[in-house]
Scaffold this active site. Structure first.
Site, PDB file in Angstrom:
ATOM      1  N   LEU A  92       0.827  -1.206   0.000  1.00 26.88           N
ATOM      2  CA  LEU A  92       0.000   0.000   0.000  1.00 26.88           C
ATOM      3  C   LEU A  92       0.865   1.262   0.000  1.00 26.88           C
ATOM      4  O   LEU A  92       2.046   1.208   0.340  1.00 26.88           O
ATOM      5  CB  LEU A  92      -0.910  -0.032   1.238  1.00 26.88           C
ATOM      6  CG  LEU A  92      -1.938  -1.167   1.222  1.00 26.88           C
ATOM      7  CD1 LEU A  92      -2.514  -1.409   2.602  1.00 26.88           C
ATOM      8  CD2 LEU A  92      -3.042  -0.856   0.216  1.00 26.88           C
ATOM      9  N   PRO A  93       0.277   2.416  -0.361  1.00 27.13           N
ATOM     10  CA  PRO A  93       1.100   3.614  -0.515  1.00 27.13           C
ATOM     11  C   PRO A  93       1.762   4.113   0.783  1.00 27.13           C
ATOM     12  O   PRO A  93       2.967   4.382   0.785  1.00 27.13           O
ATOM     13  CB  PRO A  93       0.117   4.658  -1.053  1.00 27.13           C
ATOM     14  CG  PRO A  93      -0.983   3.882  -1.690  1.00 27.13           C
ATOM     15  CD  PRO A  93      -1.094   2.611  -0.890  1.00 27.13           C
ATOM     16  N   THR A 135       6.323   0.663   1.729  1.00 32.51           N
ATOM     17  CA  THR A 135       7.327   1.509   2.389  1.00 32.51           C
ATOM     18  C   THR A 135       6.579   2.521   3.251  1.00 32.51           C
ATOM     19  O   THR A 135       5.839   3.352   2.715  1.00 32.51           O
ATOM     20  CB  THR A 135       8.169   2.285   1.346  1.00 32.51           C
ATOM     21  OG1 THR A 135       8.772   1.352   0.455  1.00 32.51           O
ATOM     22  CG2 THR A 135       9.240   3.107   2.028  1.00 32.51           C
ATOM     23  N   LYS A 174      15.108   0.442   4.440  1.00 31.02           N
ATOM     24  CA  LYS A 174      14.533   0.929   3.170  1.00 31.02           C
ATOM     25  C   LYS A 174      14.647   2.457   3.051  1.00 31.02           C
ATOM     26  O   LYS A 174      14.965   2.991   1.991  1.00 31.02           O
ATOM     27  CB  LYS A 174      13.063   0.486   3.108  1.00 31.02           C
ATOM     28  CG  LYS A 174      12.245   1.064   1.992  1.00 31.02           C
ATOM     29  CD  LYS A 174      12.666   0.571   0.635  1.00 31.02           C
ATOM     30  CE  LYS A 174      11.862   1.270  -0.458  1.00 31.02           C
ATOM     31  NZ  LYS A 174      12.363   0.988  -1.793  1.00 31.02           N
ATOM     32  N   LYS A 216       7.721  11.087  -0.555  1.00 34.12           N
ATOM     33  CA  LYS A 216       7.306  10.485   0.726  1.00 34.12           C
ATOM     34  C   LYS A 216       8.499   9.836   1.410  1.00 34.12           C
ATOM     35  O   LYS A 216       8.777  10.076   2.589  1.00 34.12           O
ATOM     36  CB  LYS A 216       6.218   9.435   0.480  1.00 34.12           C
ATOM     37  CG  LYS A 216       5.825   8.644   1.711  1.00 34.12           C
ATOM     38  CD  LYS A 216       5.100   7.337   1.367  1.00 34.12           C
ATOM     39  CE  LYS A 216       6.018   6.304   0.787  1.00 34.12           C
ATOM     40  NZ  LYS A 216       5.435   4.957   0.661  1.00 34.12           N
TER      41      LYS A 216
HETATM   42  P1  NAD Z   1       0.596   2.293  -6.421  1.00 34.99           P
HETATM   43  O1  NAD Z   1      -0.022   3.585  -6.056  1.00 34.99           O
HETATM   44  O2  NAD Z   1       0.812   1.963  -7.862  1.00 34.99           O
HETATM   45  O3  NAD Z   1      -0.255   1.073  -5.761  1.00 34.99           O
HETATM   46  C1  NAD Z   1      -0.884   1.129  -4.530  1.00 34.99           C
HETATM   47  C2  NAD Z   1      -2.227   0.432  -4.669  1.00 34.99           C
HETATM   48  O4  NAD Z   1      -2.845   0.420  -3.370  1.00 34.99           O
HETATM   49  C3  NAD Z   1      -3.184   1.136  -5.623  1.00 34.99           C
HETATM   50  O5  NAD Z   1      -3.673   0.218  -6.587  1.00 34.99           O
HETATM   51  C4  NAD Z   1      -4.293   1.638  -4.701  1.00 34.99           C
HETATM   52  O6  NAD Z   1      -5.576   1.669  -5.327  1.00 34.99           O
HETATM   53  C5  NAD Z   1      -4.227   0.633  -3.576  1.00 34.99           C
HETATM   54  N1  NAD Z   1      -4.825   1.096  -2.319  1.00 34.99           N
HETATM   55  C6  NAD Z   1      -4.708   2.307  -1.714  1.00 34.99           C
HETATM   56  N2  NAD Z   1      -5.384   2.313  -0.573  1.00 34.99           N
HETATM   57  C7  NAD Z   1      -5.962   1.099  -0.452  1.00 34.99           C
HETATM   58  C8  NAD Z   1      -6.772   0.487   0.538  1.00 34.99           C
HETATM   59  N3  NAD Z   1      -7.163   1.142   1.624  1.00 34.99           N
HETATM   60  N4  NAD Z   1      -7.168  -0.798   0.343  1.00 34.99           N
HETATM   61  C9  NAD Z   1      -6.797  -1.483  -0.763  1.00 34.99           C
HETATM   62  N5  NAD Z   1      -6.009  -0.954  -1.722  1.00 34.99           N
HETATM   63  C10 NAD Z   1      -5.607   0.312  -1.563  1.00 34.99           C
HETATM   64  O7  NAD Z   1       1.976   2.225  -5.615  1.00 34.99           O
HETATM   65  P2  NAD Z   1       3.227   1.252  -5.915  1.00 34.99           P
HETATM   66  O8  NAD Z   1       4.167   1.956  -6.802  1.00 34.99           O
HETATM   67  O9  NAD Z   1       2.736  -0.110  -6.234  1.00 34.99           O
HETATM   68  O10 NAD Z   1       3.885   1.264  -4.440  1.00 34.99           O
HETATM   69  C11 NAD Z   1       3.325   0.535  -3.344  1.00 34.99           C
HETATM   70  C12 NAD Z   1       4.294   0.627  -2.184  1.00 34.99           C
HETATM   71  O11 NAD Z   1       5.562   0.088  -2.586  1.00 34.99           O
HETATM   72  C13 NAD Z   1       4.562   2.069  -1.720  1.00 34.99           C
HETATM   73  O12 NAD Z   1       4.695   2.070  -0.323  1.00 34.99           O
HETATM   74  C14 NAD Z   1       5.889   2.401  -2.404  1.00 34.99           C
HETATM   75  O13 NAD Z   1       6.616   3.391  -1.703  1.00 34.99           O
HETATM   76  C15 NAD Z   1       6.586   1.055  -2.398  1.00 34.99           C
HETATM   77  N6  NAD Z   1       7.581   0.852  -3.459  1.00 34.99           N
HETATM   78  C16 NAD Z   1       7.304   1.194  -4.760  1.00 34.99           C
HETATM   79  C17 NAD Z   1       8.289   0.975  -5.735  1.00 34.99           C
HETATM   80  C18 NAD Z   1       8.055   1.339  -7.192  1.00 34.99           C
HETATM   81  O14 NAD Z   1       9.030   1.311  -7.978  1.00 34.99           O
HETATM   82  N7  NAD Z   1       6.843   1.685  -7.614  1.00 34.99           N
HETATM   83  C19 NAD Z   1       9.517   0.403  -5.386  1.00 34.99           C
HETATM   84  C20 NAD Z   1       9.735   0.024  -4.073  1.00 34.99           C
HETATM   85  C21 NAD Z   1       8.757   0.247  -3.107  1.00 34.99           C
END
Ligand code: NAD
Length: 304
Positions: free
Chosen positions: A66-67, A101, A176, A251
């Site tokens: 999740l975000p 994260t 991280k 963030k």
């Molecule tokens: P994203 O925004 O693409 O995905 C997050 C998903 O969570 C979305 O589909 C959203 O609809 C869903 N969501 C939000 N609130 C929700 C809830 N209450 N219940 C159910 N679903 C919910 O983000 P991402 O890029 O996939 O990143 C996710 C996590 O991973 C973040 O914490 C980010 O910092 C971390 N991260 C991302 C990357 C990257 O390259 N994108 C790399 C490492 C870590």
């Protein structure tokens, strides 16, 4: 051994992670608040859950991707009557793995509640980006007891290559945050050097060719080079569509600053980079890939 896994948060990272879990033989019950994300999970072969609690019920493991910390707290603790969280819905034998994260305080607060309610939980944020998620080569930085780490490990191995136990609850997130502060600084430094090189009349391809085999080489440059037509995986080839969103980088840099404040650590480059990313977001670049920091430094428009 194959498991039934509840997976909550089917975004840029969650979807390719689900694909690899299914490829490894696990059954997935997916939940996301976005109908589009759920459709993508269904196409990938997951069963669709109707709510967080539904995804967590009758599973051997639950993964959250999740975000932010607030989302993770709500997902695990619930949001009141009629909206129970993972800690109430999951069986006491399930291993709970938060791969998001988030801030160290949220990670510790949820882990403490999990322990009080006799649930097994680890924080296991990842590095490797969407390309690593797709290839199943993520690095997992795990916080929690050794026993819970060993329980999570076989599941994480379906999605990653380096599964590292950092220490107790919250230390996965601490690791991280340090990594992403360095990644943000390296990416900003890369964008700055490329922008200067271009101003001096050097072709961006030549800049990459030389810097990627010289002392300026870094992973962000090799995977997210900010000028199009040079590195295949880079978001610059797709109008900076993410990838790893600039708002998520902002963030993470903010989390690093909060941790630096708490510990009294001097992080001047981290502070400057955090400020640059906040400016990028304020100028409308938050939904672009984090490599769009180049647009800010190069004076380009933020339009996709
Ligand atoms: P994203 O925004 O693409 O995905 C997050 C998903 O969570 C979305 O589909 C959203 O609809 C869903 N969501 C939000 N609130 C929700 C809830 N209450 N219940 C159910 N679903 C919910 O983000 P991402 O890029 O996939 O990143 C996710 C996590 O991973 C973040 O914490 C980010 O910092 C971390 N991260 C991302 C990357 C990257 O390259 N994108 C790399 C490492 C870590």
């Amino acid at each position: 051994m194959s498991s039934t896994i509840g997976f909550i948060g089917v975004g840029n990272m969650g979807l390719p992670m689900i694909r690899n879990l299914i490829k490894a033989g696990h059954g997935i019950k997916a939940f996301d608040i976005s109908a589009e994300a759920l459709e993508a999970a269904k196409e990938a072969g997951a069963t669709i859950a109707s709510a967080i609690a539904d995804a967590a019920t009758d599973t051997n493991a639950v993964i959250t991707m999740l975000p932010q910390g607030q989302h993770v707290r709500e997902a695990y603790l619930g949001t009141g009557e009629g909206n129970p969280g993972i800690l109430s819905a999951a069986s006491s034998t399930a291993i709970l793995i938060d791969c998001s994260t988030v801030d160290i305080e949220s990670a510790k607060a949820v882990a403490e509640r999990a322990e009080r309610e006799k649930r097994s939980m680890v924080d296991a944020p990842v590095s490797g980006g969407i390309s690593g998620a797709a290839a199943g080569t993520l690095t997992f930085m795990v916080g929690g007891t050794k026993e819970n780490f060993e329980r999570a490990r076989p599941i994480l191995e379906a999605m990653g290559r380096n599964i590292v136990h950092i220490g107790g609850s919250g230390l996965g997130q601490a690791m991280k945050i340090c990594n992403n502060m360095m990644a943000g600084i390296a990416l900003t430094g890369t964008a700055e050097a490329v922008s200067l090189g271009q101003a001096l009349g050097i072709d961006p391809k030549t800049l990459h060719q030389v810097m990627s085999t010289s002392s300026g080489q870094n992973w962000m440059m090799d995977t997210m080079y900010p000028v199009e037509g040079v590195v295949e995986s880079a978001a610059s080839n797709r109008g900076f569509a993410p990838g790893f969103r600039a708002s998520l980088m902002a963030k993470d840099l903010g989390l690093a600053q909060a941790a630096a404040q708490t510990t009294g650590t001097g992080t001047p480059l981290g502070a400057l980079t955090a400020s640059l990313y906040r400016t990028l977001c304020l100028q409308g670049g938050g939904e672009l890939d984090c490599s769009a920091i180049y647009r800010l430094l190069h004076g380009d428009s933020m339009k996709p």
